[in-house]
Design an enzyme around this catalytic site. Structure first.
Site, PDB file in Angstrom:
ATOM      1  CG  HIS A 160      -4.992   0.928   1.586  1.00  0.00           C
ATOM      2  ND1 HIS A 160      -3.832   1.359   2.172  1.00  0.00           N
ATOM      3  CD2 HIS A 160      -4.730  -0.331   1.135  1.00  0.00           C
ATOM      4  CE1 HIS A 160      -2.903   0.391   2.070  1.00  0.00           C
ATOM      5  NE2 HIS A 160      -3.431  -0.629   1.442  1.00  0.00           N
ATOM      6  CG  HIS A 429       0.748  -6.570  -4.433  1.00  0.00           C
ATOM      7  ND1 HIS A 429       0.103  -7.564  -3.739  1.00  0.00           N
ATOM      8  CD2 HIS A 429       0.424  -5.417  -3.801  1.00  0.00           C
ATOM      9  CE1 HIS A 429      -0.574  -7.038  -2.729  1.00  0.00           C
ATOM     10  NE2 HIS A 429      -0.405  -5.739  -2.750  1.00  0.00           N
TER      11      HIS A 429
HETATM   12  C1  HEM Z   1       4.451  -0.454  -2.010  1.00  0.00           C
HETATM   13  C2  HEM Z   1       3.247  -0.814  -2.306  1.00  0.00           C
HETATM   14  C3  HEM Z   1       2.461  -1.908  -1.636  1.00  0.00           C
HETATM   15  C4  HEM Z   1       2.746  -2.691  -0.563  1.00  0.00           C
HETATM   16  C5  HEM Z   1       3.992  -2.669   0.296  1.00  0.00           C
HETATM   17  C6  HEM Z   1       1.604  -3.560  -0.356  1.00  0.00           C
HETATM   18  C7  HEM Z   1       1.491  -4.487   0.669  1.00  0.00           C
HETATM   19  C8  HEM Z   1       0.342  -5.201   0.970  1.00  0.00           C
HETATM   20  C9  HEM Z   1       0.161  -6.031   2.116  1.00  0.00           C
HETATM   21  C10 HEM Z   1       1.209  -6.292   3.192  1.00  0.00           C
HETATM   22  C11 HEM Z   1      -1.089  -6.519   2.087  1.00  0.00           C
HETATM   23  C12 HEM Z   1      -1.739  -7.459   3.087  1.00  0.00           C
HETATM   24  C13 HEM Z   1      -1.344  -8.862   2.709  1.00  0.00           C
HETATM   25  C14 HEM Z   1      -2.069  -9.924   3.501  1.00  0.00           C
HETATM   26  O1  HEM Z   1      -1.704 -10.114   4.655  1.00  0.00           O
HETATM   27  O2  HEM Z   1      -2.971 -10.566   2.957  1.00  0.00           O
HETATM   28  C15 HEM Z   1      -1.721  -5.995   0.904  1.00  0.00           C
HETATM   29  C16 HEM Z   1      -3.022  -6.223   0.545  1.00  0.00           C
HETATM   30  C17 HEM Z   1      -3.590  -5.765  -0.622  1.00  0.00           C
HETATM   31  N1  HEM Z   1      -2.982  -5.017  -1.601  1.00  0.00           N
HETATM   32 FE1  HEM Z   1      -1.123  -4.253  -1.520  1.00  0.00          FE
HETATM   33  N2  HEM Z   1       0.668  -3.306  -1.319  1.00  0.00           N
HETATM   34  C18 HEM Z   1       1.146  -2.316  -2.125  1.00  0.00           C
HETATM   35  C19 HEM Z   1       0.528  -1.793  -3.231  1.00  0.00           C
HETATM   36  C20 HEM Z   1      -0.665  -2.233  -3.753  1.00  0.00           C
HETATM   37  C21 HEM Z   1      -1.217  -1.813  -5.003  1.00  0.00           C
HETATM   38  C22 HEM Z   1      -0.555  -0.831  -5.955  1.00  0.00           C
HETATM   39  C23 HEM Z   1      -2.403  -2.467  -5.161  1.00  0.00           C
HETATM   40  C24 HEM Z   1      -3.421  -2.413  -6.284  1.00  0.00           C
HETATM   41  C25 HEM Z   1      -3.404  -1.611  -7.282  1.00  0.00           C
HETATM   42  C26 HEM Z   1      -2.595  -3.298  -3.988  1.00  0.00           C
HETATM   43  C27 HEM Z   1      -3.671  -4.101  -3.757  1.00  0.00           C
HETATM   44  C28 HEM Z   1      -3.881  -4.808  -2.593  1.00  0.00           C
HETATM   45  C29 HEM Z   1      -5.136  -5.446  -2.257  1.00  0.00           C
HETATM   46  C30 HEM Z   1      -6.404  -5.463  -3.101  1.00  0.00           C
HETATM   47  C31 HEM Z   1      -4.962  -6.006  -1.006  1.00  0.00           C
HETATM   48  C32 HEM Z   1      -6.032  -6.679  -0.170  1.00  0.00           C
HETATM   49  C33 HEM Z   1      -6.785  -5.599   0.629  1.00  0.00           C
HETATM   50  C34 HEM Z   1      -7.707  -6.201   1.649  1.00  0.00           C
HETATM   51  O3  HEM Z   1      -8.866  -6.501   1.307  1.00  0.00           O
HETATM   52  O4  HEM Z   1      -7.277  -6.367   2.806  1.00  0.00           O
HETATM   53  N3  HEM Z   1      -1.508  -3.131  -3.174  1.00  0.00           N
HETATM   54  N4  HEM Z   1      -0.813  -5.211   0.232  1.00  0.00           N
END
Ligand code: HEM
Length: 675
Positions: A160, A429
């Site tokens: 983030h 994820h």
């Molecule tokens: C409970 C934990 C988490 C939830 C519920 C979550 C949920 C989400 C959601 C809803 C998106 C947007 C999906 C889309 O519409 O494309 C997203 C994007 C992303 N998530 Fe997660 N996430 C979690 C944890 C993590 C973790 C631990 C990592 C990496 C170590 C991660 C890496 C990313 C990345 C790189 C993106 C894209 C960011 C961007 O450029 O917009 N997430 N995640």
């Protein structure tokens, strides 16, 4: 230095130019041995096509002069980072700023070369993303034996800080994301788009609105079909094309709306507009509200939109530097830790330096908070995921170094690589656990909550002793294993609100990869200098036979296989948490994030910006995840020194006082030093 790689089906020759010292073609079995040591001085990287030289300054293609990401009229070389990242790079002041395109290792792979979702080499649509998710990423609880859930959660904090796809909010309905996605400003006429509604039915927008790319429910779906669901919601990312920043026939470049720099933009905001309401303008502090004797972030003015699972507008719903804060409880928890840390630093600095203005205290506290965060990320978190030896070889860390590391490279574009944000880093994820434990001071399990009950509803943190119990829980629970198995909390219940089921994050990741025209798996391997598969059989060298067979039954050709999918199926590189292709991308990204940041905390090339040698030593000695938790969860009295690792023989609980801390008296200045 261009490296010409073997031809791969459907893609022709691939040219790879790494900003980082990269590794050679190694199978996973060969592990981290034998990575190539490329020279650290590289040709400029521009983030707009890996193999092209950067456009001339001031030209039409120069990102600094495009309207997507505004360059300031001029730069003042400030001791402090700007809020929006402008002027970090003095020659290219708009590099790394919000509203600019993701960087790319490889060209866009759209079906029409402009923006249409990619199709199979046969001309047919690619396989259904939900079908891929169901078949290749099912649920199975296998936990990591070494690393805790905090290691997973901190990854989301890092993410983030670095990127956010334009137009995607986190107030997302059961359709996977975005019931009422807000496309953020900048000339977009798509204010709010829903492609698939709460009951899983296609909306009228689904056919008419080009931003819609709903994921259709396949007939084999055991969850959605019985419910009568037709679709999962999906809204496309806003691009340079939507904003008319690129010519009509040029590939649409998806935009990120936060600063690319590792600058805690999630705490401080990515624009003055975001920063202003969260600053107290007193004592250098950020705004907090005191409830139950603890400090919490200020209230978001639009509770029902931001915290859409809240039952009333009086429930806590936090306003911070990042719109995603409330998405899940552990994320909000760590955001609060970082907010409290800022105020802890500010209070101490103000006490040491009563002559400092609010502005100086704020900026100095921010600067230290960011430095600590960079130190934790590079020396504590990333070695777990990228491998310690790999990081040393590729010049991402310098353990034991005394003094400055002057590796700032103004030719490297800090833009977050699409292959990183939309494929490689999302692999983690897989580490998410479905339940969060409440752990007492003596580390006994005293309760647990289900993740999907608390999406977009941070109220839980303020109930009873939850905040402290959940903080201990993060450090006691194992993270999930880095494998193909995902918890159904995010593949069946994501953002479910009051519905029985919700969205599917894996299907969303796959669709997002298509939305962004990511390169194929084959192309990405080629670009990384890894052996390129010419058949499904070739893939069995690095992916299990069983998974290759499933892919073969789903995809029409090995050339169709997607980076998001196959990258997540590769056997892990020993000592790292990813397979070779994702490891290559992650290594490249975090090299760039380091050397493209003029304010990186180890850089001492500019005296006015640098920490003093003793301050730098103190940060290296005293900044740690354990310290951060001890200082800011108000009832955590003991902690293991390595707070991303499970408690064990080599990582025993110790009193918080025994964990090293930064010596803030090193920031005490004689009266008159600062204006
Ligand atoms: C409970 C934990 C988490 C939830 C519920 C979550 C949920 C989400 C959601 C809803 C998106 C947007 C999906 C889309 O519409 O494309 C997203 C994007 C992303 N998530 Fe997660 N996430 C979690 C944890 C993590 C973790 C631990 C990592 C990496 C170590 C991660 C890496 C990313 C990345 C790189 C993106 C894209 C960011 C961007 O450029 O917009 N997430 N995640």
């Amino acid at each position: 230095v261009f490296v010409t790689l073997p031809a791969n089906p459907g893609q022709g020759q691939v040219f790879f130019q790494s900003a980082s010292p990269q590794f050679s073609s190694q199978s996973a079995a060969q592990g981290l041995q034998g990575f190539l040591q490329f020279p650290s001085q590289r040709r400029p990287v521009n983030g707009f096509g890996f193999s092209n030289p950067p456009p001339p300054l001031g030209s039409a293609q120069d990102p600094a002069t495009q309207t997507c990401g505004l360059a300031p009229p001029g730069c003042v070389n400030s001791r402090y980072r700007s809020i929006d990242g402008t002027c970090n790079n003095l020659r290219r002041p708009a590099w790394g700023v919000p509203q600019t395109p993701y960087g790319r290792l490889l060209p866009y792979n759209y079906a029409d070369g402009v923006s249409a979702l990619p199709v199979s080499v046969t001309g047919q649509p690619l396989p259904n993303p939900r079908e891929i998710s169901l078949q290749l990423f099912p649920e199975k609880l296998l936990v990591d034996p070494i690393w805790n859930l905090n290691a997973m959660q901190w990854g989301q904090i890092i993410t983030h800080d670095m990127s956010l796809t334009a137009g995607v909010t986190q107030s997302q309905g059961p359709g996977g994301q975005a019931a009422g996605t807000t496309l953020q400003g900048f000339g977009s006429d798509k204010e709010s788009v829903t492609c698939c509604d709460d009951s899983g039915q296609l909306t009228s927008d689904a056919v008419t609105n080009p931003a819609c790319a709903p994921i259709l429910v396949p007939p084999t779906d055991p969850i959605q079909v019985p419910l009568g669901g037709q679709c999962l919601n999906f809204v496309r990312t806003a691009t340079t094309r939507d904003r008319r920043c690129t010519p009509p026939q040029a590939p649409a470049e998806p935009l990120s709306v936060v600063t690319a720099y590792m600058d805690l933009s999630l705490v401080y905001g990515s624009s003055q507009g975001q920063a202003q309401p969260i600053r107290a303008y007193q004592g250098g502090r950020l705004v907090t509200l005191v409830r139950g004797g603890q400090e919490w972030p200020p209230q978001d003015p639009n509770v029902t939109q931001t915290c859409e699972s809240a039952q009333s507008s009086n429930e806590p719903c936090y306003l911070t530097g990042d719109i995603r804060t409330n998405q899940n409880p552990q994320l909000a928890l760590l955001q609060i830790i970082l907010l409290r840390e800022h105020n802890r630093l500010a209070d101490t600095l103000a006490h040491l330096n009563p002559h400092w203005s609010d502005e100086i205290v704020f900026q100095e506290a921010r600067r230290i908070n960011i430095a600590q965060n960079q130190h934790i990320n590079y020396y504590e978190y990333l070695p777990i995921f990228l491998g310690y030896e790999n990081m040393i070889k590729n010049k991402l860390i310098y353990p034991g170094a005394k003094g400055y590391i002057n590796d700032y490279n103004p030719s490297v574009d800090p833009a977050i690589l699409d292959e990183h944000a939309t494929a490689a880093f999302r692999h983690f994820h897989t580490l998410i656990r479905g339940y969060l434990s409440y752990i007492s001071q003596d580390r006994q399990l005293i309760g647990a909550v289900r993740l999907s009950d608390w999406f977009n509803r941070p109220l839980i943190l303020e109930l009873g002793n939850s905040f402290n119990d959940l903080t201990r829980g993060l450090t006691v629970d194992n993270m999930d294993f880095s494998d193909q198995f995902w918890t159904s909390e995010i593949t069946q219940f994501l953002f479910k609100r009051n519905n029985t089921f919700g969205g599917d994050l894996r299907a969303t990741d796959i669709q997002r990869g298509r939305d962004h025209g990511l390169p194929t798996y084959v192309a990405a391997r080629g670009a990384c200098g890894l052996p390129v598969p010419h058949s499904f059989q070739d893939m069995t060298d690095y992916i299990s036979e069983e998974n290759v067979r499933i892919m073969e039954s789903i995809y029409a050709s090995p050339a169709d296989v997607e980076l998001v999918v196959a990258g997540s199926l590769e056997r892990l590189v020993p000592g790292a948490q990813a397979g070779p292709t994702f490891l290559c991308i992650l290594t490249e990204q975090f090299y760039r994030t380091r050397v493209a940041d003029r304010y990186f905390y180890e850089n001492g090339a500019e005296r006015e910006i640098a920490f003093s040698p003793s301050q730098l030593e103190s940060i290296r000695h005293g900044a740690s995840m354990a310290r951060l938790l001890c200082d800011n969860a108000n009832d955590v009295r003991v902690m293991q020194p390595q707070a991303f690792r499970l408690i064990g023989e080599s990582n025993k609980l110790v009193p918080c006082e025994a964990i090293p801390a930064i010596d803030l008296t090193l920031w005490q200045e004689p009266v008159g030093h600062f204006k």
